[in-house]
Design an enzyme around this catalytic site. Structure first.
Site, mmCIF file in Angstrom:
data_model
loop_
_atom_site.group_PDB
_atom_site.id
_atom_site.type_symbol
_atom_site.label_atom_id
_atom_site.label_comp_id
_atom_site.label_asym_id
_atom_site.label_seq_id
_atom_site.Cartn_x
_atom_site.Cartn_y
_atom_site.Cartn_z
ATOM 1 N N LYS A 124 11.951 1.256 1.659
ATOM 2 C CA LYS A 124 10.805 2.101 2.014
ATOM 3 C C LYS A 124 11.286 2.992 3.152
ATOM 4 O O LYS A 124 11.614 2.502 4.226
ATOM 5 C CB LYS A 124 9.637 1.222 2.465
ATOM 6 C CG LYS A 124 8.438 1.986 3.021
ATOM 7 C CD LYS A 124 7.262 1.040 3.296
ATOM 8 C CE LYS A 124 6.064 1.783 3.864
ATOM 9 N NZ LYS A 124 4.894 0.898 4.084
ATOM 10 N N GLU B 158 4.804 5.863 6.032
ATOM 11 C CA GLU B 158 3.973 5.075 6.951
ATOM 12 C C GLU B 158 4.757 4.618 8.173
ATOM 13 O O GLU B 158 4.703 3.460 8.584
ATOM 14 C CB GLU B 158 3.363 3.880 6.217
ATOM 15 C CG GLU B 158 2.449 4.306 5.070
ATOM 16 C CD GLU B 158 1.747 3.140 4.385
ATOM 17 O OE1 GLU B 158 2.285 2.025 4.371
ATOM 18 O OE2 GLU B 158 0.635 3.373 3.858
ATOM 19 N N ASP C 212 -2.801 4.019 -4.261
ATOM 20 C CA ASP C 212 -2.340 2.786 -3.637
ATOM 21 C C ASP C 212 -3.024 1.558 -4.231
ATOM 22 O O ASP C 212 -3.885 0.967 -3.571
ATOM 23 C CB ASP C 212 -2.600 2.861 -2.122
ATOM 24 C CG ASP C 212 -1.851 1.798 -1.351
ATOM 25 O OD1 ASP C 212 -0.971 1.160 -1.943
ATOM 26 O OD2 ASP C 212 -2.138 1.611 -0.159
ATOM 27 N N GLU D 69 5.969 -0.160 -9.767
ATOM 28 C CA GLU D 69 5.593 -1.189 -8.799
ATOM 29 C C GLU D 69 4.095 -1.453 -8.919
ATOM 30 O O GLU D 69 3.300 -0.515 -8.892
ATOM 31 C CB GLU D 69 5.934 -0.714 -7.379
ATOM 32 C CG GLU D 69 5.561 -1.700 -6.287
ATOM 33 C CD GLU D 69 5.973 -1.217 -4.890
ATOM 34 O OE1 GLU D 69 7.159 -0.837 -4.697
ATOM 35 O OE2 GLU D 69 5.119 -1.201 -3.985
ATOM 36 N N GLU E 43 -4.779 -6.859 -2.585
ATOM 37 C CA GLU E 43 -5.189 -6.216 -1.331
ATOM 38 C C GLU E 43 -6.530 -5.495 -1.469
ATOM 39 O O GLU E 43 -7.379 -5.582 -0.593
ATOM 40 C CB GLU E 43 -4.100 -5.231 -0.913
ATOM 41 C CG GLU E 43 -4.459 -4.381 0.296
ATOM 42 C CD GLU E 43 -3.369 -3.386 0.660
ATOM 43 O OE1 GLU E 43 -2.290 -3.403 0.037
ATOM 44 O OE2 GLU E 43 -3.595 -2.587 1.594
HETATM 45 C C1 BDP Z 1 -0.249 -0.341 1.242
HETATM 46 C C2 BDP Z 1 -0.416 -1.480 2.178
HETATM 47 C C3 BDP Z 1 0.618 -1.541 3.245
HETATM 48 C C4 BDP Z 1 2.013 -1.394 2.636
HETATM 49 C C5 BDP Z 1 2.073 -0.114 1.832
HETATM 50 C C6 BDP Z 1 3.363 0.042 1.051
HETATM 51 O O1 BDP Z 1 -1.697 -1.362 2.763
HETATM 52 O O2 BDP Z 1 0.479 -2.778 3.906
HETATM 53 O O3 BDP Z 1 2.985 -1.400 3.617
HETATM 54 O O4 BDP Z 1 1.064 -0.114 0.858
HETATM 55 O O5 BDP Z 1 3.310 -0.114 -0.156
HETATM 56 O O6 BDP Z 1 -0.915 -0.719 0.074
HETATM 57 O O7 BDP Z 1 4.398 0.323 1.625
#
Ligand code: BDP
Length: 723
Positions: free
Chosen positions: A310, A314, A388, A410, A416
């Protein structure tokens, strides 16, 4: 006096009467779907006992030994007797298990093309004559295929399938079938709802929890062949020598079960643990550091699989920190891994609030221009939808859009956004919908399933006794593996197998539990985010409703996605809005872009619709919205009632656990409906019909609810008291 005698008599009777004959014994869920209980149908049991009388396993390779151990334990449980192992085929009923390379007996069998076509991981199961005796053969080209075949045979017995005339050939449709754990080195699990992390880093490598092997068995039973043990929000320490010996110890446990270990490195590791001044992917020092690091990993784990990354997402570091592209970053790692045969799974989950474009468009805008720029051993890992892991999204427009780059899909097994541990939501229909979605990139029939080379599921496995936080969450682990093996399997067939293996083959159980499971996902969509709404969950923990969430980073707020105003609701992604439809192939661009043809279930994903506008169904948006929220509550209520009626069909422990969770789900479905409807009403100013269930509180009450800061499971307990 007589009354007291009667009472004591009744009390005595109750105290000493055996449990009702049909009530199964208590179970804690730790056996998952590998329970191997005695076959219940007596005729079938007799057939199995006559068909399997001897186990012939002519090899001692570790994976074959794992298959043998599973068959010995499984047959003992299912048939209620020990099956002798070894010896010559001298009587009817031999179960012969092996590969041509490891067994002269198997090499001499006329399996022909079937075995060749089974490929490196597939298997053949046949009812056939061997040396003049009736035998069942489980054969494969490689040991791991034998293991998969052994689990398949056990599944046939667990589901009480006849063995006579068996002639099965099965091979996985996708070569990469991975579980991605979002587990941290401190023992927590990001978005984990099943206790702590499974991995006991502090005790590794010296202490190996026996659950690691059971975890490997469960994965192998559905054909999962890769594991990333740690979080994509990565900790560079996992690449240090102290941790590599721990990872190597884990890899040793998983290896006999055909599971390859991968790691998620932090892109800035050369700075953090390598003491370099930069992590620039084009810097020679950085390139040398990664090459040496990868060599070191392969010395510890000779069959290491590669990296999952990743980057520039974020807050994670990445190549763009140095004004390089994602391809530069992926290729840096790919070059280090290539000499060893390793791969890079580079995640496409990128979006930035500084970019004004619609968040759901940013990944495709970023990556499509890089098609062809990646090394051969790079795969782009794309979430199923462009946002997401929502209860429903359209498929990600990257599928089919990068013909020169192998893609992986993925999905999120951990729920979640779908009620986490407590809400029952069977996810196979979510994944089936995406895998079967037609991208039209090479004409009709180019489904997403055909466009991918692998699939990764964000794991829902933790330290809880039931592994997954709830009995029904186990079904999602199972379903993920089954779909990864064969993405054409229908959800209903997967549910059928799982219920039979996990609960019972009795039709009264199978039919009802399957009905609950297959209704559950649409129920969640309806009470959380109907008609194409998305990301309306409360901030941060994503558990309860929060359609009003605003402030902070705009592209993570609910109002960004719902666009509610006095005119209507929904995100205009047509050419007059963000034009996200342009990222799909022409037929879909037109279908999604027009109010006349957009599927109603994606309406508000693609369109901003007036509150009183008529939909194709003839109802106004307002009427349709209300109906969907109510349908969600009604289904949750029906699920709870159906389960309530199964007390004598399910063991008491699992019955009560599930019953309690279904009560929570029903109450929270009402919470979702009431909070959402009241919030939309503050824009629409339209009335609720007189017969509509009245919300228990006013909007302010729902808005003021605060969840306790429980990092594992933020819950709004106050709501449970609500009617
Ligand atoms: C989101 C989640 C977060 C993950 C992110 C990801 O809220 O915790 O780090 O995706 O996929 O769904 O990197």
């Amino acid at each position: 006096m007589r009354f007291r005698l009667l009472v004591s008599w009744v009390v005595l009777c109750v105290a000493f009467s055996p449990p009702p004959a049909r009530a199964p014994a208590a179970e804690d869920g730790s056996d998952l779907w590998l329970r191997y209980r005695l076959v219940g149908d007596t005729a079938r049991l007799a057939e199995y006992r006559a068909t399997i009388t001897q186990l012939v396993v002519p090899s001692d390779a570790p994976t074959i030994q794992a298959a043998r151990a599973e068959l010995v334990a499984g047959l003992r449980g299912l048939l209620g007797r020990d099956i002798p192992v070894g010896g010559d085929v001298t009587r009817d009923g031999a179960l012969i298990v092996g590969t041509p390379a490891g067994s002269r007996l198997v090499a001499g069998l006329p399996l022909g093309d079937a075995l060749r076509d089974a490929g490196p991981e597939g298997f053949v199961i046949r009812d056939m004559a061997v040396r003049g005796r009736r035998a069942t053969v489980v054969a494969a080209n490689r040991d791991v295929g034998v293991l998969y075949g052994a689990f398949h045979l056990l599944r046939l017995l667990q589901t009480e399938t006849p063995l006579r005339g068996l002639n099965i050939q099965s091979a996985p449709r996708l070569p990469l079938r991975l579980l991605d754990h979002w587990d941290n080195l401190d023992g927590t699990a990001e978005r984990g709802y099943a206790g702590a992390s499974l991995w006991e880093w502090a005790r590794l490598p010296d202490s190996l929890n026996p659950r690691y092997r059971d975890y490997a068995r469960a994965n192998a039973s559905v054909g999962i062949n890769g594991v990333v043990p740690t979080n994509v929000n990565a900790d560079p320490r996992v690449l240090t020598p102290a941790y590599l010996v721990k990872v190597a110890a884990l890899a040793n446990v998983l290896r006999p079960y055909g599971i390859t270990v991968y790691l998620s490195p932090r892109f800035s590791a050369p700075i953090e643990i390598g003491n370099l001044p930069t992590a620039d992917p084009l810097d020679p020092g950085v390139r040398a550091w990664w090459a040496a690091k990868v060599d070191e990993i392969y010395r510890a784990i000779p069959d290491f699989g590669g990296f999952l990354v990743k980057a520039n997402s974020e807050g994670q570091p990445g190549p763009q920190d140095y004004h390089r592209t994602h391809a530069d970053g992926a290729n840096l790692l790919a070059d280090a891994l290539a000499p060893h045969g390793g791969i890079v799974m580079w995640r496409a989950f990128v979006y930035r609030s500084e970019v004004p474009t619609d968040r759901v468009m940013q990944a495709a805008d970023e990556f499509v221009p890089l098609d062809g720029a990646f090394r051969k051993n790079v795969l782009l890992q794309v979430k199923n939808g462009p946002l997401d892991f929502q209860p429903r999204e359209p498929f990600h427009p990257l599928f089919g859009a990068m013909p020169h780059t192998p893609l992986m899909m993925e999905v999120q097994i951990t729920k979640e956004y779908l009620g986490q541990d407590t809400h029952l939501a069977f996810l196979a229909p979510v994944w089936e919908e995406v895998l079967n979605a037609d991208t039209y990139v090479r004409g009709p029939g180019t489904t997403v399933g055909k466009e991918i080379h692998g699939i990764a599921g964000v794991a829902n496995v933790g330290s809880d006794r039931d592994w997954c936080g709830s009995d029904f969450n186990q079904a999602n682990w199972y379903a993920f593996g089954r779909l990864a093996w064969d993405y054409t399997l229908p959800s209903s067939a997967i549910a059928d197998e799982w219920v039979r293996m996990t609960f019972s083959n009795a039709p009264r159980v199978v039919d009802r539990v399957k009905a609950i499971m297959l209704a559950s996902r649409e129920a969640v969509v309806n009470y959380m985010t109907p008609l194409g709404l998305a990301h309306q969950m409360a901030r941060g923990h994503h558990y309860g409703p929060g359609p009003w969430v605003t402030g902070g980073r705009a592209d993570q707020t609910s109002v960004y996605f719902n666009r509610a105003d006095s005119a209507g609701l929904g995100f205009d992604r047509t050419a007059s809005g963000s034009d996200a439809v342009r990222q799909y192939a022409a037929p879909l661009r037109a279908r999604f872009g027009s109010r006349d043809s957009v599927p109603e279930q994606l309406l508000l994903w693609f369109h901003h619709v007036g509150w009183s506008e008529r939909l194709r169904s003839g109802r106004s948006l307002w009427e349709a919205l209300l109906a969907h929220y109510q349908a969600g509550v009604d289904t949750a209520r029906w699920m709870r009632r159906t389960w309530d009626g199964m007390a004598d069909l399910v063991d008491p422990e699992r019955f009560r656990r599930t019953q309690a969770f279904l009560h929570i789900q029903e109450a929270e479905a009402r919470w979702w409906r009431d909070a959402s409807v009241l919030y939309w009403q503050s824009f629409s100013h339209l009335p609720l019909p007189p017969n509509y269930e009245t919300p228990a509180h006013d909007l302010d009450w729902y808005r003021r609810l605060r969840c306790p800061p429980d990092p594992r499971k933020p819950r709004c307990d106050a709501v449970m008291g609500a009617p």
